[in-house]
Design an enzyme around this catalytic site. Sequence first.
Site, short mmCIF file in Angstrom:
data_model
loop_
_atom_site.label_atom_id
_atom_site.label_comp_id
_atom_site.label_asym_id
_atom_site.label_seq_id
_atom_site.Cartn_x
_atom_site.Cartn_y
_atom_site.Cartn_z
N ASP A 108 67.36 -16.90 -8.81
CA ASP A 108 66.66 -16.64 -10.19
C ASP A 108 65.05 -15.63 -10.44
O ASP A 108 64.10 -15.90 -10.47
CB ASP A 108 65.83 -18.37 -9.83
CG ASP A 108 67.15 -18.91 -10.72
OD1 ASP A 108 67.67 -19.01 -10.77
OD2 ASP A 108 66.66 -20.04 -9.98
N ASP A 145 72.88 -17.08 -14.03
CA ASP A 145 71.79 -16.47 -14.60
C ASP A 145 71.89 -14.88 -13.23
O ASP A 145 71.10 -14.22 -14.02
CB ASP A 145 70.23 -16.88 -14.04
CG ASP A 145 70.47 -18.54 -15.23
OD1 ASP A 145 71.36 -18.00 -16.27
OD2 ASP A 145 69.27 -18.93 -14.71
N ASP A 286 64.98 -29.76 -14.42
CA ASP A 286 65.40 -28.62 -14.49
C ASP A 286 63.76 -27.65 -13.48
O ASP A 286 63.33 -26.59 -12.98
CB ASP A 286 64.63 -27.49 -15.94
CG ASP A 286 65.65 -27.94 -16.81
OD1 ASP A 286 66.81 -27.95 -16.68
OD2 ASP A 286 65.28 -28.36 -18.11
#
Length: 312
Positions: A108, A145, A286
């Site tokens: 991330d 991601d 999340d």
Amino acid sequence: MWRNRGVALVAGLVVLSLLGADLHRSAVTYAALRYPFRGAELYLDDDTAAAQYQARYGAPWLSEITRHPQARWLNGPADLAKLPAVAGRAHRQGKLLVLVAYHIPNRDCAGPGVGAASAEAYDAYIDRMITTLGPVKAVIILEPDSVAMDCFNPARAALLKRTVRKLTFAGHHVYLDAGHPKWRSTREMARRLLDAGVDDAEGFSINVANRQTTEDSYRWGRKLSKKLGDRQFVIDTSRNGAGPPPDNEWCNPSHEGLGEPPTTDVGEGRPGLAALLWIKPPGESDGSCGGEAGFHFSPELARGLVRNGRPG
């Protein structure tokens, strides 16, 4: 006159450069597709956080979530401990196991200490995953991601490429994550995925943990597939039943709902689409936002998904 010739020369070089890039892409040798979802039944994991909550407190309404197969996330070496039991159950039932590898260094783009400590530590995590799975062949959604994010660089690309080869050589079916339709252009994502080894993978995943509609995700995925030798792709529909939140809020928005149930029977009308999956476990927070504190199963979020979605 000379000035015009200079302009023409520069333009010609640009055209040749672009042509060369296209020729390079068209010259990529892609691994043969194995179509793991064709005729397969997805493994239904009864050890999810939602299933545990339902067993503890009842909550029959949670069946709209727990009766559907969901991917199992492997966020680090500790999550591999239960994998032998899960893989064994899937193998005995003759069902297809879907896993998510989510432990890349600088995960991330959060900096050192998030994800694996180094490329070597990540290699060890992947090697242990392969050993732990043994003869069971799984679908592996590789690093959500990680390719679309701003911190994608040659070192990360090389690590992912090496990982794709390891997993496919071991017989697993790899889907590199491609982000979602509102993030990168198909041209940019195709370049990044090629750098990360999609030519050796079965394909790519779209909309993981996001809320873009299935229709938008499919259109974008089909365009991307055509740039990548017609690689197959999967779409995460776990939270997209209400469409994207109006303010594009990504962290526990109130505007979200269950999408289409996971299925390997996608019909003949959507070429390139391999499956609809619930990759992000519905009801999982999340993070510390939207009234939640950290990453955990939230019955309140789950209620909202059921209330606002279209359960099947």
